[in-house]
Design a protein around this motif. Sequence first.
Motif, mmCIF file in Angstrom:
data_model
loop_
_atom_site.group_PDB
_atom_site.id
_atom_site.type_symbol
_atom_site.label_atom_id
_atom_site.label_comp_id
_atom_site.label_asym_id
_atom_site.label_seq_id
_atom_site.Cartn_x
_atom_site.Cartn_y
_atom_site.Cartn_z
ATOM 1 N N VAL A 21 0.950 -1.243 0.074
ATOM 2 C CA VAL A 21 0.179 -0.301 -0.486
ATOM 3 C C VAL A 21 0.815 1.087 -0.224
ATOM 4 C CG1 VAL A 21 -1.830 1.226 1.133
ATOM 5 C CG2 VAL A 21 -1.593 -0.965 1.185
ATOM 6 N N ARG A 22 2.129 0.660 0.561
ATOM 7 C CA ARG A 22 2.493 2.209 0.662
ATOM 8 C C ARG A 22 3.896 1.949 -0.172
ATOM 9 N NH1 ARG A 22 2.778 5.319 6.540
ATOM 10 N NH2 ARG A 22 0.526 5.974 7.145
ATOM 11 N N GLN A 23 4.371 3.192 -0.232
ATOM 12 C CA GLN A 23 5.659 2.945 -1.684
ATOM 13 C C GLN A 23 6.686 3.225 -0.367
ATOM 14 O OE1 GLN A 23 6.664 6.037 -4.802
ATOM 15 N NE2 GLN A 23 8.415 5.999 -3.824
ATOM 16 N N GLU A 24 7.781 2.193 0.164
ATOM 17 C CA GLU A 24 8.389 2.427 1.178
ATOM 18 C C GLU A 24 9.382 3.588 1.233
ATOM 19 O OE1 GLU A 24 11.324 -0.595 1.878
ATOM 20 O OE2 GLU A 24 9.912 -2.626 1.203
ATOM 21 N N VAL A 25 9.807 4.564 0.440
ATOM 22 C CA VAL A 25 10.786 5.277 1.232
ATOM 23 C C VAL A 25 10.168 6.278 -0.040
ATOM 24 C CG1 VAL A 25 12.492 7.044 1.422
ATOM 25 C CG2 VAL A 25 12.431 4.660 2.080
ATOM 26 N N TRP A 288 -6.820 5.478 -6.643
ATOM 27 C CA TRP A 288 -6.838 3.794 -6.863
ATOM 28 C C TRP A 288 -6.267 3.707 -5.572
ATOM 29 C CZ3 TRP A 288 -5.894 -0.326 -11.260
ATOM 30 C CH2 TRP A 288 -6.630 0.048 -11.814
ATOM 31 N N SER A 289 -5.147 4.597 -4.852
ATOM 32 C CA SER A 289 -3.802 4.282 -3.904
ATOM 33 C C SER A 289 -4.724 4.386 -2.601
ATOM 34 C CB SER A 289 -2.693 4.882 -4.031
ATOM 35 O OG SER A 289 -2.585 6.134 -4.014
ATOM 36 N N LEU A 290 -5.911 5.635 -2.426
ATOM 37 C CA LEU A 290 -6.218 6.226 -1.900
ATOM 38 C C LEU A 290 -8.067 5.209 -1.298
ATOM 39 C CD1 LEU A 290 -7.515 8.633 0.670
ATOM 40 C CD2 LEU A 290 -8.979 9.760 -1.577
#
Length: 451
Positions: A21-25, A288-290
């Motif tokens: 779900v989250r880009q790491e950095v 989509w990410s939200l």
Amino acid sequence: MSLLRRWFDPIRSSWFYQKPVRQEVLSTEQGLSIYLRLDDVYSYLAVQQLTQLDDILTDDLKPLKVIISNTSSEPPNGMTLEEWRNYSLEDAKILANQHRFSYDDEKPEQPSPEALKQAEIILRNTPLTGQNFLYLLEDVFHMLWQQQYGKLRTLFVMASQHQRPQNFPERIFSHTPILESYFEFGGRKYHAVDDLLRLTRRLKQQKLLTGNPIFLINHIEWREHLMSDAEELAEIQTMHPELDLYIALEDPISWLLLAYIKEELANYYNIQLNLYPLSYHGRDSFDWSLATRLSKRSEVKFTPFCRPTAEGTLNMAQLYYSVPEEQRVDVMYDILQAVWTKGRDLSFKPHLQQMQQDLAIQDLTDLDVEPLLKANDQQCAEKHQPDFPVLELRIEGKRYVFNSLYRVWMIESIFSNVLEHKYKTENELERAQHMSEAQDAEKTNDQKREV
């Protein structure tokens, strides 16, 4: 829906849903920026958090960049400028009460054009930097939004006569249109108030904060109820609250919020839920990410494929209006669940027939559903809200209108405020009754003494 989309969307969105779900950095190269407008009430709330935020930023994100625009973008959802201003002033009051921001509760109003010009010159000319500038920025916003024009003029005279415009790379004045204040980090935008916790979670994850971010202390998390006391809960349940929900059928947020409210709030608080499906609004290009992040946080299943088309939403509405009114909330829940978790394309006849069978609908309604949806559109437009879904809560003879995933917490906050007002009124009546009884007893004693 085209055959290509029917086959391609599930593959594409399944891949999307399975990735983290989250880009790491996120990159820190551009630092952390906040975009403000002096005549934007959300900017006024945002600047009240900046010194505290700046205090715990690591050196990688310092100095905090402040971009001040003098241009507003177009209001959302077809609202007029006056409608947007009225909405934002009232919404800011709600946010201020919930999160303890400073705000003019009695008569909030937009700063005058002359005051805005004076404030910009003060901020352009000041040699202050870092936290000293942030303190000045907050003070200037207080003067603007609390109509402290005498103080503002004093500062303006000093700035215009004894200082000259400064040039700092972390302080930019622009004409870029901004509707409301937001942060920018790593190429992503975060609403300055509504997304503040999401931003600080990201910064903490990347070890870009030196301390714990304590913001928005009365924020209500998903599936964490504000009210757990049995007596208080029973009080709310006996008030029989009603909640109207206006949903765009092609909008995944409508599914996520309907599912969350139905599963978590409706039975818990004995809320009578009424649904008003809207006509197709072309909300196909959603984030989509939200939606995926919201799905994870609200614990509602969601896989973004087979997005409903205009034809699909009409078929969904026809299924909805083919059942008795008391069954419609459950039916819409099942329809949206099939669309957003099982990939049903209701513009595709076999999927529509299977859905009709699953819902045990013998015959589809002969009603023309388009006028029904248009009537719902009109009711929704009269609420003057900038985003979908639109919600109207009614309890104890009062109505409260709000919108979007960012305001679902208001349901429980309103219940809490209603109870607080009720108890306060009862205590005042009880005190008044005791005082009256004491006065009557004193009068009786006086009469006895006279006899």
